[in-house]
Enzyme design. Structure first.
Site, PDB file in Angstrom:
ATOM      1  N   TYR A 125       0.817  -1.216   0.000  1.00 62.77           N
ATOM      2  CA  TYR A 125       0.000   0.000   0.000  1.00 62.77           C
ATOM      3  C   TYR A 125       0.849   1.263   0.000  1.00 62.77           C
ATOM      4  O   TYR A 125       0.677   2.150  -0.832  1.00 62.77           O
ATOM      5  CB  TYR A 125      -0.950  -0.001   1.204  1.00 62.77           C
ATOM      6  CG  TYR A 125      -2.198  -0.812   0.952  1.00 62.77           C
ATOM      7  CD1 TYR A 125      -3.325  -0.221   0.413  1.00 62.77           C
ATOM      8  CD2 TYR A 125      -2.235  -2.173   1.214  1.00 62.77           C
ATOM      9  CE1 TYR A 125      -4.465  -0.961   0.158  1.00 62.77           C
ATOM     10  CE2 TYR A 125      -3.365  -2.928   0.957  1.00 62.77           C
ATOM     11  CZ  TYR A 125      -4.481  -2.313   0.428  1.00 62.77           C
ATOM     12  OH  TYR A 125      -5.594  -3.058   0.162  1.00 62.77           O
ATOM     13  N   VAL A 126       1.777   1.357   0.924  1.00 58.20           N
ATOM     14  CA  VAL A 126       2.587   2.573   1.031  1.00 58.20           C
ATOM     15  C   VAL A 126       3.472   2.735  -0.196  1.00 58.20           C
ATOM     16  O   VAL A 126       3.555   3.816  -0.781  1.00 58.20           O
ATOM     17  CB  VAL A 126       3.439   2.544   2.311  1.00 58.20           C
ATOM     18  CG1 VAL A 126       4.374   3.756   2.362  1.00 58.20           C
ATOM     19  CG2 VAL A 126       2.548   2.518   3.541  1.00 58.20           C
ATOM     20  N   THR A 136       6.747  -5.075   8.149  1.00 58.86           N
ATOM     21  CA  THR A 136       7.290  -5.345   9.493  1.00 58.86           C
ATOM     22  C   THR A 136       6.209  -6.052  10.304  1.00 58.86           C
ATOM     23  O   THR A 136       5.648  -5.486  11.244  1.00 58.86           O
ATOM     24  CB  THR A 136       7.705  -4.039  10.201  1.00 58.86           C
ATOM     25  OG1 THR A 136       6.598  -3.121  10.179  1.00 58.86           O
ATOM     26  CG2 THR A 136       8.891  -3.407   9.513  1.00 58.86           C
ATOM     27  N   ARG A 144      -3.952   6.678   5.080  1.00 61.13           N
ATOM     28  CA  ARG A 144      -5.065   5.796   5.439  1.00 61.13           C
ATOM     29  C   ARG A 144      -5.536   5.053   4.202  1.00 61.13           C
ATOM     30  O   ARG A 144      -5.784   5.657   3.154  1.00 61.13           O
ATOM     31  CB  ARG A 144      -6.221   6.616   6.020  1.00 61.13           C
ATOM     32  CG  ARG A 144      -5.918   7.329   7.316  1.00 61.13           C
ATOM     33  CD  ARG A 144      -7.010   8.311   7.665  1.00 61.13           C
ATOM     34  NE  ARG A 144      -7.103   9.389   6.666  1.00 61.13           N
ATOM     35  CZ  ARG A 144      -8.094  10.274   6.608  1.00 61.13           C
ATOM     36  NH1 ARG A 144      -9.084  10.210   7.475  1.00 61.13           N
ATOM     37  NH2 ARG A 144      -8.089  11.213   5.684  1.00 61.13           N
ATOM     38  N   ASN A 185     -15.736   2.321  21.618  1.00 63.30           N
ATOM     39  CA  ASN A 185     -16.483   1.061  21.659  1.00 63.30           C
ATOM     40  C   ASN A 185     -16.884   0.690  23.088  1.00 63.30           C
ATOM     41  O   ASN A 185     -17.989   0.203  23.329  1.00 63.30           O
ATOM     42  CB  ASN A 185     -15.644  -0.061  21.046  1.00 63.30           C
ATOM     43  CG  ASN A 185     -15.578   0.039  19.534  1.00 63.30           C
ATOM     44  OD1 ASN A 185     -16.446   0.648  18.916  1.00 63.30           O
ATOM     45  ND2 ASN A 185     -14.556  -0.547  18.938  1.00 63.30           N
ATOM     46  N   LEU A 230     -13.565   8.437  16.930  1.00 62.08           N
ATOM     47  CA  LEU A 230     -14.327   8.455  18.175  1.00 62.08           C
ATOM     48  C   LEU A 230     -15.816   8.249  17.940  1.00 62.08           C
ATOM     49  O   LEU A 230     -16.634   9.122  18.220  1.00 62.08           O
ATOM     50  CB  LEU A 230     -14.068   9.763  18.934  1.00 62.08           C
ATOM     51  CG  LEU A 230     -12.679   9.868  19.557  1.00 62.08           C
ATOM     52  CD1 LEU A 230     -12.456  11.255  20.135  1.00 62.08           C
ATOM     53  CD2 LEU A 230     -12.519   8.821  20.672  1.00 62.08           C
ATOM     54  N   PHE A 288     -17.156  -1.038  15.165  1.00 63.94           N
ATOM     55  CA  PHE A 288     -16.582  -2.358  15.351  1.00 63.94           C
ATOM     56  C   PHE A 288     -15.112  -2.235  15.724  1.00 63.94           C
ATOM     57  O   PHE A 288     -14.539  -1.153  15.766  1.00 63.94           O
ATOM     58  CB  PHE A 288     -16.774  -3.210  14.106  1.00 63.94           C
ATOM     59  CG  PHE A 288     -16.602  -4.684  14.364  1.00 63.94           C
ATOM     60  CD1 PHE A 288     -16.018  -5.514  13.433  1.00 63.94           C
ATOM     61  CD2 PHE A 288     -17.028  -5.249  15.565  1.00 63.94           C
ATOM     62  CE1 PHE A 288     -15.850  -6.874  13.688  1.00 63.94           C
ATOM     63  CE2 PHE A 288     -16.874  -6.593  15.831  1.00 63.94           C
ATOM     64  CZ  PHE A 288     -16.276  -7.403  14.887  1.00 63.94           C
ATOM     65  N   CYS A 316      -1.914  -2.026  10.390  1.00 60.65           N
ATOM     66  CA  CYS A 316      -1.131  -1.153  11.268  1.00 60.65           C
ATOM     67  C   CYS A 316      -1.510  -1.255  12.741  1.00 60.65           C
ATOM     68  O   CYS A 316      -0.690  -1.630  13.572  1.00 60.65           O
ATOM     69  CB  CYS A 316      -1.260   0.299  10.814  1.00 60.65           C
ATOM     70  SG  CYS A 316      -0.476   0.646   9.220  1.00 60.65           S
TER      71      CYS A 316
END
Length: 466
Positions: free
Chosen positions: A33-34, A109, A183, A248, A281, A285, A291
């Site tokens: 992704y990155v 990683t 993201r 949550n 916030l 779920f 990450c």
């Protein structure tokens, strides 16, 4: 070296234009992704980018301008970069270092068996990069972008580079830690409007090179030590995981008291002076993805090794698992023997299944003899899952349990999910799934994401924290 393109002039300020007239060639190691997003966006800024990976499929896809995974706008940008002659790929990392001026290291990683960080991909890459540095006379910058414990860049990677190259960091080549804050699902937008750009270095030359690279998108680069930059990445993701878990727990507590958790948090997040931000916030779920779970484990592992007691951080994994168990119990209470799941990636807008919490629910239900079918807007039976397995082999039992059966569970038509289920679980909020819920009839609908207002839902509807 390349001159600035006309397209850059629409993004860069006059100060940036003057500073980046001569652009370094950049190699990007690791086309996940990155790495893939970095290739696309850097090429869009006019940089010549050489993508490096051991995965031949990824190399061939990116070389054709095709995104190897689902990510908004990535296909279009990769295609433009390839057609413009700015993106190429190779599996020869040593030669890639020789052919470029800056190397961005974005390898995985994953969580090691002991719960810490698996450094094997970093070590292998460092050895190849060191061989490339040994062949060069020009100053070359090595940029670590992987999430690693503080001290890893200078204590693990740099000694390997120096030993193999015979050169000295800070003098013959530059070392940098440059955490990413992309993201999944909106990674391209995040590249161009970053929340912050952090560059950790040990020498002024490297800091200046990195500052020039990012000037088109951020004139306020934060320069700091390498160790601070390494820790910032962990702290950011631990905070995001904390926010998810906190909201949550608030939702579950409020529900037990007959209070609407969303009403409570709607008031809570209006305090932008002390409560900082509304991001994450909301009762919903469990957190997941590539990450947050592994970095919560990594920080807990670091704290344990240092003999430091961090009750909140060390409890995040437990509260996340408790939230997953709450979802499983909701399904059990329905008595359903066939369950349909709408959304299985860890978040909407991506096909990433790594540590997706709904997979743990699906695995538990399947083990109890419940038939599970599923639909996802970005995932089909052809989506490659095996490539994600190595990354989460110590951290995602749900994906491991389901990997063989997942293609058969996936339904291309949502109508088939409705037809084959006695209860629905919704994990992604979109209009397609809202319409599906409206067609659910009297079957139980278990909402893990707040797909619509409670007042609009029938008696068979239940939210996990409201």
């Amino acid at each position: 070296m390349m001159n600035i393109s006309q397209h850059d002039m629409t993004r860069a300020t006059p100060v940036a234009l003057q500073a980046i007239q001569q652009k370094p060639a950049i190699s990007v190691v690791g086309l996940g992704y990155v790495g893939a997003v970095s290739c696309a966006c850097l090429s869009d800024l006019g940089y010549s980018v050489l993508g490096v990976d051991v995965d031949r499929v990824k190399l061939e896809q990116i070389a054709r301008g095709v995104a190897p995974f689902h990510e908004k706008d990535l296909d279009t940008m990769l295609e433009a970069g390839v057609e413009g002659g700015l993106i190429s790929t190779t599996d020869n990392l040593t030669q890639a270092v020789c052919d470029t001026d800056v190397t961005f290291l974005s390898v995985g990683t994953p969580t090691a068996k002991d719960g810490g960080c698996d450094y094997s991909y970093i070590e292998a890459a460092a050895r190849s990069i060191g061989k490339g540095l040994a062949r060069k006379t020009e100053f070359h910058v090595v940029v670590m972008r992987c999430s690693v414990p503080p001290g890893t860049t200078l204590g693990l990677m740099t000694p390997i580079l120096e030993k193999i190259s015979g050169k000295v960091a800070g003098k013959d080549f530059g070392i940098c830690f440059n955490p990413e804050f992309l993201r999944e699902g909106v990674a391209v937008d995040d590249f161009y409007t970053p929340p912050k750009t952090v560059v950790g270095t040990t020498d002024a030359r490297t800091a200046n090179i990195m500052r020039q690279i990012y000037l088109p998108v951020d004139e306020n680069v934060i320069e700091t030590s390498i160790e601070t930059a390494e820790m910032v990445k962990y702290v950011d993701n631990i905070w995001h995981a904390t926010k998810v878990s906190f909201a949550n727990e608030v939702g579950r507590l409020c529900k037990s008291l007959g209070v609407d958790g969303h009403d409570v948090m709607d008031v809570f997040v209006q305090d932008t002076k002390l409560n900082i931000s509304a991001c994450y916030l909301k009762p919903g779920f469990a957190y997941g993805g590539s990450c947050l779970p592994k970095e919560v484990r990594a920080v807990a592992h670091i704290a344990s090794n240092m003999g430091v007691d961090l009750p909140l951080i060390q409890s995040l994994d437990r509260t996340n698992k408790a939230h997953i168990e709450a979802a499983i119990e909701m399904v059990r209470r329905t008595g359903a023997k066939r369950v349909g799941v709408l959304g299985i990636a860890f978040k909407p807008g991506t096909d990433d299944l790594r540590e997706s919490p709904i997979l743990e629910v699906m695995a538990a239900l399947t083990a109890e003899g419940i038939k599970v079918v599923a639909h996802d807007m970005a995932i089909t039976s052809d989506t490659p899952v095996s490539g994600q397995m190595g990354y989460v082999r110590h951290g995602s039992p749900g994906l491991q349990a389901l990997v063989a059966d997942l293609p058969d569970m996936l339904q291309e038509d949502i109508s088939d999910v409705l037809e084959k289920s006695d209860a629905l679980i919704v994990t992604h909020a979109n209009d397609t799934y809202r319409r599906a819920v409206a067609r659910a009839g009297k079957r139980p609908v278990l909402d893990l994401v707040r797909i619509s207002s409670v007042t609009e839902c029938a008696e068979n509807y239940e939210g996990i924290g409201w």
